[in-house]
Scaffold this motif. Structure first.
Motif, PDB file in Angstrom:
ATOM      1  N   VAL A 614       0.826  -1.198   0.000  1.00 50.19           N
ATOM      2  CA  VAL A 614       0.000   0.000   0.000  1.00 50.19           C
ATOM      3  C   VAL A 614       0.867   1.257   0.000  1.00 50.19           C
ATOM      4  CG1 VAL A 614      -0.298   0.346   2.500  1.00 50.19           C
ATOM      5  CG2 VAL A 614      -2.130   0.979   0.935  1.00 50.19           C
ATOM      6  N   LEU A 615       2.042   1.192   0.632  1.00 53.30           N
ATOM      7  CA  LEU A 615       2.938   2.350   0.602  1.00 53.30           C
ATOM      8  C   LEU A 615       3.474   2.578  -0.808  1.00 53.30           C
ATOM      9  CD1 LEU A 615       4.960   1.958   3.918  1.00 53.30           C
ATOM     10  CD2 LEU A 615       2.936   3.342   3.470  1.00 53.30           C
ATOM     11  N   VAL A 616       3.799   1.491  -1.500  1.00 55.88           N
ATOM     12  CA  VAL A 616       4.243   1.601  -2.891  1.00 55.88           C
ATOM     13  C   VAL A 616       3.130   2.196  -3.740  1.00 55.88           C
ATOM     14  CG1 VAL A 616       5.071   0.310  -4.898  1.00 55.88           C
ATOM     15  CG2 VAL A 616       5.813  -0.351  -2.603  1.00 55.88           C
ATOM     16  N   ASP A 617       1.906   1.692  -3.551  1.00 58.35           N
ATOM     17  CA  ASP A 617       0.772   2.180  -4.331  1.00 58.35           C
ATOM     18  C   ASP A 617       0.463   3.640  -3.995  1.00 58.35           C
ATOM     19  OD1 ASP A 617       0.522  -0.250  -5.569  1.00 58.35           O
ATOM     20  OD2 ASP A 617      -1.086  -0.971  -4.257  1.00 58.35           O
ATOM     21  N   LEU A 618       0.600   4.001  -2.723  1.00 57.67           N
ATOM     22  CA  LEU A 618       0.327   5.391  -2.341  1.00 57.67           C
ATOM     23  C   LEU A 618       1.337   6.345  -2.977  1.00 57.67           C
ATOM     24  CD1 LEU A 618      -0.669   5.042   1.422  1.00 57.67           C
ATOM     25  CD2 LEU A 618      -2.151   5.739  -0.481  1.00 57.67           C
ATOM     26  N   ALA A 619       2.595   5.928  -3.046  1.00 56.25           N
ATOM     27  CA  ALA A 619       3.599   6.770  -3.698  1.00 56.25           C
ATOM     28  C   ALA A 619       3.251   6.969  -5.173  1.00 56.25           C
ATOM     29  CB  ALA A 619       4.984   6.137  -3.558  1.00 56.25           C
ATOM     30  N   GLY A 803       9.780   1.941   2.646  1.00 52.02           N
ATOM     31  CA  GLY A 803       8.352   2.110   2.475  1.00 52.02           C
ATOM     32  C   GLY A 803       7.900   2.010   1.032  1.00 52.02           C
ATOM     33  N   THR A 804       8.539   2.769   0.150  1.00 53.45           N
ATOM     34  CA  THR A 804       8.107   2.819  -1.245  1.00 53.45           C
ATOM     35  C   THR A 804       8.825   1.817  -2.122  1.00 53.45           C
ATOM     36  OG1 THR A 804       9.733   4.547  -1.731  1.00 53.45           O
ATOM     37  CG2 THR A 804       7.545   5.261  -1.018  1.00 53.45           C
ATOM     38  N   GLN A 805       9.830   1.115  -1.567  1.00 48.34           N
ATOM     39  CA  GLN A 805      10.622   0.120  -2.297  1.00 48.34           C
ATOM     40  C   GLN A 805      11.335   0.740  -3.493  1.00 48.34           C
ATOM     41  OE1 GLN A 805       8.277  -3.363  -3.142  1.00 48.34           O
ATOM     42  NE2 GLN A 805       7.772  -3.713  -1.004  1.00 48.34           N
TER      43      GLN A 805
END
Length: 862
Positions: A614-619, A803-805
């Motif tokens: 979800v952090l990747v998607d949020l970024a 977080g964002t990978q």
């Protein structure tokens, strides 16, 4: 032109000039000079060459000899004079004769004589004589002699083979490849090579070695010496009989060579091959080493893994800073870059150590921090080292652990023990923090003065932003405060950001938390029964009990053009119909509600993955919203959560009873019932959310006995992890890259030719061709198979944003136009086909920077 050919050319020119006929006849029966004669050109001189026919040769020179002006002529014949059968007798009678063994030194073209005369001024008498002897032994050709220039006191033969006589350079070339072996054998240089290595590296060899035998023995000697020299203290008894060179210069030569061998990227494959063989020969896997002994050693993979075990054991006992620093350093070490599984293990070990260190720090600070709920909540969420880091490390630990392949790791029991210990400490300190905070909250009767409320988010953040320009409001299910903090860090180069902590509405469940983010929640709002064992938030006379009722309310309260979309509708690209609406909207509301659904169904492994995804998607969403012209992006959550070990029976408590309106693992809502030391009871009136309803929450990390439900994932209570709500405000920062993307040359190199294990590494390098300062973009890597990304980064040499990978690259200190090479370890977790493509992408724009077209996958079925 080399020294010897230059000397020969001048000698021939001088003979032509000084001889009265100006004619030179040159016999070369050994054919040392054939190539030289073919290319020889002298100003004002005709060069004629015998090419199998004396008639043709004589015809070519007769016209010259009959002319009025005597010619300047060189006639080259690659035969002995007697083998011409007097075919050139008339010419020989008037010409100067050059040939091997000729009486005049200047006309004697025996190669050893020419070499001695040419090299004596450069090398001195002794060295020139040695070279001449090697020529006579047929070990050096004219081409070899031309390479000499100088032999720096070394062997001319060695220089002609390796281009140098420096023992370090010769040894590296010899160890790396067999391509020189043919020349070594042809020139009978093996003994000379062995002597060179023996003198330089302090070792003697048995006689009659072949190239392969010398190579194996040299590698064993050098690697063993470097390994023993790297050990601290007395070597283990099993290695005590191995002697190091006593000469300090020789010892330094051995260790310097091995370090150079490891660091040279073009030589690393041969290093790994030799190191694996030598570690087996020394039976290092059967020797016990201490942390102190191995701290500075990088020679062998097997001892790197032994070091991992002793570091893990040390961290279990005490997470000392120097041990943590060692683990972090080894993430970027040689064996981590060569073996992705080793790098992933170091990253996991380091994360577990960070968790243990953080737990110890919070435990100490809780003893001296005032028992004021406001102070405690600020300590959890604010400052450079907030206590919520404990949750970040725990989440990262669980993600790494659940994607880790123990089968790839020998002697992994210490790692399992370390992870177990880290989990225990997380639960212990988490329970202590929860107990301390809830007791302080009870003493303050729920009052948290000075902190913003979740219920104020829309009126205090969204409405002011909307008045200034296009705004996005992102409502994320179970976005814990520490996750928002990590997301902020991942976006800090692109956005001006502000992260504040808001006090969540209680109980901290989705129905109440999401409704509290709606307009109007700041005013007349109460928690009321919503039927079927549920509660909802009533704003005025309207009950918000589910997603549909909340969104209906939102549409009525917002007078600006509004679009409401789900996260999955926005990525990777909105539909044409949605795209048109997004272009026209003034307020874009995006909702996400996946984590609760997965975690509460007890799909723990998938839930952990989604939490990080979800952090990747949020970024990606934030960048997408910027493309739609959003000037302000506000991200908020309904509640936090606890996600630790599964509860045992001692942590499960009976609910109060009485009239139960709603019951979750972490909260009871109702009227009446019994009091207990196992939980704390509050009136919802204390929180300004009701008149006649109470809530009860476990004091620590315990849970009420509830049929069904999750076993490890919980929310609803009043622990800081549940109550601290993130409100992240982002405004796009001015961007303008100094280096255009097309001015950067990117390279993406796989660590192996095939993906054979779940860990797979890729090295990123780049160089700017621009004129100005180089600022490499943030990047991400995708491994695609069967149309989907099947991998995620788990560690990197540097710059991995957890977080964002994404990966933050940096330029080299000594070469600011080149990126510091970065090896990224990917974990294959998705369904893989037979092949994959690897893509390097600009994290901000999604633009492809480099690609590996095809790499075979030989994994067993996932």
């Amino acid at each position: 032109m080399g020294i010897v050919t230059d000397y020969l050319r001048k000698t021939i020119a001088r003979q032509i000039e000084e001889h009265e006929s100006h004619i030179v006849l040159w016999f070369d029966p050994e054919r040392h000079y054939t190539a030289f004669a073919q290319s020889l050109s002298l100003p004002g001189v005709t060069v004629a060459r015998y090419e199998g026919s004396f008639f043709a040769l004589r015809h070519a020179i007769d016209d010259l000899l009959k002319g009025d002006d005597p010619p300047r002529l060189l006639v080259y014949v690659p035969l002995a004079e007697e083998d011409t059968h007097d075919a050139l007798s008339e010419l020989a009678a008037t010409a100067a004769i050059l040939k091997p063994g000729q009486g005049s030194t200047q006309r004697n073209t025996r190669l050893s004589v020419v070499a001695r005369r040419a090299l004596r001024p450069v090398l001195g008498d002794e060295k020139a004589d040695e070279v001449a002897r090697q020529v006579e032994a047929d070990r050096l050709s004219l081409a070899d002699l031309d390479q000499l220039g100088s032999v720096d006191g070394g062997s001319a033969v060695i220089k002609t083979i390796f281009g140098t006589t420096d023992p370090q350079d010769v040894a590296l070339a010899f160890l790396d490849t067999e391509r020189h072996d043919e020349k070594i054998i042809a020139r009978k240089a093996i003994d000379e090579l062995a002597q060179l290595f023996g003198r330089a590296f302090g070792v003697t060899w048995p006689g009659n070695l072949e190239c392969s035998g010398l190579r194996i023995r040299l590698a064993r000697h050098l690697l063993t010496v470097e390994f023993l020299a790297s050990l601290t203290g007395t070597p283990p008894p099993e290695l005590a009989t191995i002697r190091l060179p006593t000469d300090p210069e020789v010892l330094e030569a051995c260790t310097a060579l091995v370090r150079a061998w490891r660091l040279r990227r073009d030589l690393q494959s041969s290093y790994v091959t030799h190191a694996k063989r030598v570690e087996q020969e020394l039976r290092l896997d059967s020797i016990s080493f201490t942390l102190a002994e191995l701290r500075n050693s990088e020679t062998f993979a097997i001892t790197e893994q032994a070091l991992q075990s002793v570091v893990e054991q040390a961290l279990i006992g005490q997470p000392a800073e120097e041990t943590l620093d060692l683990a972090q350093t080894r993430i970027t070490g040689f064996w981590s870059e060569r073996c992705p599984a080793i790098q992933a293990r170091w990253a996991l070990t380091h994360t577990a150590g960070l968790l243990l260190r953080e737990a110890a720090r919070i435990e100490r600070e809780l003893k001296v921090t005032p028992a004021d709920p406001v102070v405690l909540l600020r300590a959890y969420a604010e400052g450079e080292q907030p206590w919520c880091l404990l949750d970040t490390y725990q989440r990262n630990l669980e993600r790494r652990w659940h994607t880790f392949e123990l089968s790839d790791q020998p002697a992994s029991q210490t790692l399992e023990n370390l992870v177990t210990r880290a989990r225990q400490r997380y639960m212990e300190v988490g329970d202590l923090l929860a107990c301390t905070f809830t007791r302080a909250l009870a003493r303050s009767k729920g009052a948290l003065p000075g902190l913003s409320r979740q219920r104020d988010t829309f009126v205090s953040c969204v409405r002011p932003a909307l008045a200034k320009g296009k705004t996005a409001y992102v409502l994320v299910d179970a976005l814990r405060f520490e996750m928002a903090r990590e997301l902020q860090h991942g976006l800090n180069n692109e956005y001006q950001s502000q992260l504040t902590v808001a006090v969540g509405a209680v109980p901290t469940i989705t129905e109440i938390g999401m409704a509290s983010l709606m307009p109007g929640a700041e005013g007349d709002a109460h928690i009321v029964p919503a039927g079927e064992g549920k509660v909802g938030l009533q704003i005025g006379n309207v009950l918000l009990k589910d997603r549909q009722s909340r969104l209906n309310w939102l549409r009525k309260q917002v007078n600006e053009p509004l679009v409401i979309a789900e996260l999955e509708e926005m990525l990777p690209k909105p539909s044409p119909a949605l795209d048109s609406k997004l272009q026209q909207a003034r307020l874009i509301v995006v909702t996400s509600q996946e984590i609760d659904e997965l975690a509460e169904r007890d799909n723990i492994r998938l839930a952990r993955k989604v939490m990080d995804d979800v952090l990747v998607d949020l970024a990606r969403l934030v960048r997408k919203l910027r493309e739609y012209g959003c000037e302000t992006i506000i991200i908020a959550a309904d509640h936090g959560y606890l996600f630790g070990d599964e509860l045992d029976s001692s942590m499960k408590i009976d609910p109060p009873g009485g009239k139960t309106i709603d019951l979750h693992r972490r909260v009871w809502i109702g009227r009446g019932g019994a009091d207990s030391d196992a939980y704390l009871r509050f009136s919802l009136a204390s929180f300004g959310l009701g008149d006649d309803l109470d809530i009860a929450v476990p004091r620590g990390l315990g849970a009420f006995k509830v049929s069904g439900g999750a076993r490890a994932y919980f929310h609803g209570g009043l622990a800081p992890q549940e109550l601290a709500i993130p409100v992240l405000t982002l405004q796009p920062a001015p961007t303008g890259r100094l280096t255009p993307p097309d001015a950067i040359q990117w390279s993406l190199v796989p660590g192996t030719k095939k993906i054979a294990t779940r860990f797979f590494s890729v090295q990123i390098t780049a160089r700017s061709n621009g004129l100005f300062e180089f600022h490499p973009p943030r990047v991400r890597i995708e491994v695609r198979s069967k149309g989907a990304n099947i991998a995620e980064p788990v560690s990197a040499t540097y710059g991995l944003v957890e977080g964002t990978q994404e990966i933050e690259l940096r330029t080299q200190t000594n070469d600011p136009k080149s990126v510091e090479p970065n090896t990224v370890t990917m974990m294959i977790s998705g369904e893989a086909g037979k092949t994959a493509t690897v893509h390097l992408l600009d994290a901000e724009t999604g633009r492809e920077l480099a690609k590996i077209e095809k790499i075979d996958i030989t994994l067993l079925a996932l």
